[in-house]
Design a protein around this motif. Sequence first.
Motif, PDB file in Angstrom:
ATOM      1  N   UNK A 167      19.953   7.847  -9.466  1.00  0.00           N
ATOM      2  CA  UNK A 167      19.634   7.920 -10.894  1.00  0.00           C
ATOM      3  C   UNK A 167      20.704   7.313 -11.778  1.00  0.00           C
ATOM      4  N   UNK A 168      21.806   6.851 -11.176  1.00  0.00           N
ATOM      5  CA  UNK A 168      22.839   6.200 -11.978  1.00  0.00           C
ATOM      6  C   UNK A 168      22.530   4.726 -12.198  1.00  0.00           C
ATOM      7  N   UNK A 169      21.486   4.227 -11.551  1.00  0.00           N
ATOM      8  CA  UNK A 169      21.087   2.824 -11.691  1.00  0.00           C
ATOM      9  C   UNK A 169      19.798   2.737 -12.501  1.00  0.00           C
ATOM     10  N   UNK A 170      19.852   2.031 -13.633  1.00  0.00           N
ATOM     11  CA  UNK A 170      18.638   1.903 -14.443  1.00  0.00           C
ATOM     12  C   UNK A 170      17.596   1.046 -13.741  1.00  0.00           C
ATOM     13  N   UNK A 171      18.055   0.154 -12.849  1.00  0.00           N
ATOM     14  CA  UNK A 171      17.108  -0.688 -12.121  1.00  0.00           C
ATOM     15  C   UNK A 171      16.344   0.132 -11.090  1.00  0.00           C
ATOM     16  N   UNK A 172      17.033   1.073 -10.449  1.00  0.00           N
ATOM     17  CA  UNK A 172      16.346   1.974  -9.522  1.00  0.00           C
ATOM     18  C   UNK A 172      15.343   2.841 -10.268  1.00  0.00           C
ATOM     19  N   UNK A 173      15.730   3.321 -11.455  1.00  0.00           N
ATOM     20  CA  UNK A 173      14.823   4.149 -12.238  1.00  0.00           C
ATOM     21  C   UNK A 173      13.607   3.352 -12.700  1.00  0.00           C
ATOM     22  N   UNK A 174      13.830   2.119 -13.127  1.00  0.00           N
ATOM     23  CA  UNK A 174      12.703   1.288 -13.558  1.00  0.00           C
ATOM     24  C   UNK A 174      11.753   1.019 -12.395  1.00  0.00           C
ATOM     25  N   UNK A 175      12.326   0.791 -11.235  1.00  0.00           N
ATOM     26  CA  UNK A 175      11.504   0.564 -10.051  1.00  0.00           C
ATOM     27  C   UNK A 175      10.695   1.812  -9.717  1.00  0.00           C
ATOM     28  N   UNK A 193       0.815  -1.203   0.000  1.00  0.00           N
ATOM     29  CA  UNK A 193       0.000   0.000   0.000  1.00  0.00           C
ATOM     30  C   UNK A 193       0.853   1.259   0.000  1.00  0.00           C
ATOM     31  N   UNK A 194       2.106   1.131   0.457  1.00  0.00           N
ATOM     32  CA  UNK A 194       2.973   2.297   0.590  1.00  0.00           C
ATOM     33  C   UNK A 194       4.353   1.956   0.036  1.00  0.00           C
ATOM     34  N   UNK A 195       4.927   2.889  -0.718  1.00  0.00           N
ATOM     35  CA  UNK A 195       6.306   2.745  -1.186  1.00  0.00           C
ATOM     36  C   UNK A 195       7.127   3.911  -0.630  1.00  0.00           C
ATOM     37  N   UNK A 196       8.367   3.602  -0.249  1.00  0.00           N
ATOM     38  CA  UNK A 196       9.264   4.621   0.290  1.00  0.00           C
ATOM     39  C   UNK A 196      10.563   4.588  -0.503  1.00  0.00           C
ATOM     40  N   UNK A 197      10.607   5.257  -1.652  1.00  0.00           N
ATOM     41  CA  UNK A 197      11.868   5.319  -2.402  1.00  0.00           C
ATOM     42  C   UNK A 197      12.860   6.227  -1.680  1.00  0.00           C
ATOM     43  N   UNK A 198      14.065   5.746  -1.493  1.00  0.00           N
ATOM     44  CA  UNK A 198      15.117   6.536  -0.853  1.00  0.00           C
ATOM     45  C   UNK A 198      16.003   7.084  -1.959  1.00  0.00           C
ATOM     46  N   UNK A 199      15.840   8.365  -2.249  1.00  0.00           N
ATOM     47  CA  UNK A 199      16.533   9.000  -3.356  1.00  0.00           C
ATOM     48  C   UNK A 199      17.866   9.562  -2.858  1.00  0.00           C
ATOM     49  N   UNK A 200      18.967   8.914  -3.212  1.00  0.00           N
ATOM     50  CA  UNK A 200      20.304   9.362  -2.819  1.00  0.00           C
ATOM     51  C   UNK A 200      21.036   9.921  -4.035  1.00  0.00           C
ATOM     52  N   UNK A 238      25.610  12.281 -11.654  1.00  0.00           N
ATOM     53  CA  UNK A 238      25.627  10.817 -11.629  1.00  0.00           C
ATOM     54  C   UNK A 238      24.732  10.246 -12.733  1.00  0.00           C
ATOM     55  N   UNK A 239      23.596  10.889 -12.945  1.00  0.00           N
ATOM     56  CA  UNK A 239      22.681  10.423 -14.001  1.00  0.00           C
ATOM     57  C   UNK A 239      23.299  10.602 -15.382  1.00  0.00           C
ATOM     58  N   UNK A 240      23.850  11.769 -15.661  1.00  0.00           N
ATOM     59  CA  UNK A 240      24.388  12.056 -16.993  1.00  0.00           C
ATOM     60  C   UNK A 240      25.617  11.197 -17.315  1.00  0.00           C
ATOM     61  N   UNK A 241      26.380  10.828 -16.281  1.00  0.00           N
ATOM     62  CA  UNK A 241      27.563   9.998 -16.514  1.00  0.00           C
ATOM     63  C   UNK A 241      27.187   8.585 -16.937  1.00  0.00           C
ATOM     64  N   UNK A 242      26.009   8.114 -16.495  1.00  0.00           N
ATOM     65  CA  UNK A 242      25.626   6.727 -16.772  1.00  0.00           C
ATOM     66  C   UNK A 242      24.546   6.586 -17.838  1.00  0.00           C
ATOM     67  N   UNK A 243      23.882   7.683 -18.229  1.00  0.00           N
ATOM     68  CA  UNK A 243      22.714   7.538 -19.089  1.00  0.00           C
ATOM     69  C   UNK A 243      23.055   7.005 -20.483  1.00  0.00           C
ATOM     70  N   UNK A 244      24.326   7.116 -20.894  1.00  0.00           N
ATOM     71  CA  UNK A 244      24.689   6.569 -22.205  1.00  0.00           C
ATOM     72  C   UNK A 244      24.561   5.047 -22.226  1.00  0.00           C
ATOM     73  N   UNK A 245      24.494   4.441 -21.043  1.00  0.00           N
ATOM     74  CA  UNK A 245      24.319   2.994 -20.961  1.00  0.00           C
ATOM     75  C   UNK A 245      22.844   2.604 -20.868  1.00  0.00           C
ATOM     76  N   UNK A 246      21.969   3.609 -20.807  1.00  0.00           N
ATOM     77  CA  UNK A 246      20.543   3.339 -20.662  1.00  0.00           C
ATOM     78  C   UNK A 246      19.866   3.299 -22.028  1.00  0.00           C
TER      79      UNK A 246
END
Length: 219
Positions: free
Chosen positions: A15-23, A4-11, A60-68
């Motif tokens: 955003x450097x993890x595509x799995x975290x973004x998909x989740x 019923x509740x989700x608590x994403x911990x945004x550190x 962190x996002x821009x450094x890894x997004x070329x792999x996404x």
Amino acid sequence: MRSKISIPIISENYASSKWCLRELVHIMDCQKSMSHTVLPIFYKVFPSDVRYLNGNFGEAFHLRKKRFDKKDIQEGQRALTEVSYLNGWESEKFANGHEGELVEEVVKTILSKLRHDFQLDIPDHLVGVDDHVNKIRNWVDIPTKHARMIGICGMGGIGKTTLAKVIYNQLSNKFKHCSFLPDIRETTHNKGILEIQNLLIREILPMNVEYVKLMMELV
């Protein structure tokens, strides 16, 4: 997702993890399509950095997004923008960065929201109950070191049970364990006082009922 509740911990590196973004994409989709609550924790990042991909978070996002994949980038950015507008907690702004107090506040909030889903049913648009509720709340709120018992007396059909339910709903989130036992007189008459005791034990004690009954007999 059945929770019923989700608590994403945004550190910073979230955003450097595509799995975290998909989740996160899945979490935000659930919020739109069902009664799902999302309470983000912005851990050492600002919501504005998450929204606009600024600072270390954006780097962190821009450094890894070329792999996404292109889809991951588009949906991930959309989910990050959406979550940045939600009410949650900013770790650095909460209690001067004391993480222990932050955890306690998160747990308190979650328990309160979960207990709200299990509140007792009461009629909508009650009339004339507020004054009675306020009087009882004033008695309850007086500090004391001892257990307190409050009786609600009156003839049948005037709303005593409804008043008790309103009070229960307002106070239940302040206690670790609580129980509401209706129709005690009838249950005791038909099944005995032990049935009432067992119902109470099952609701407020997280242990085996038979064990508790054995301990009561030994005492």
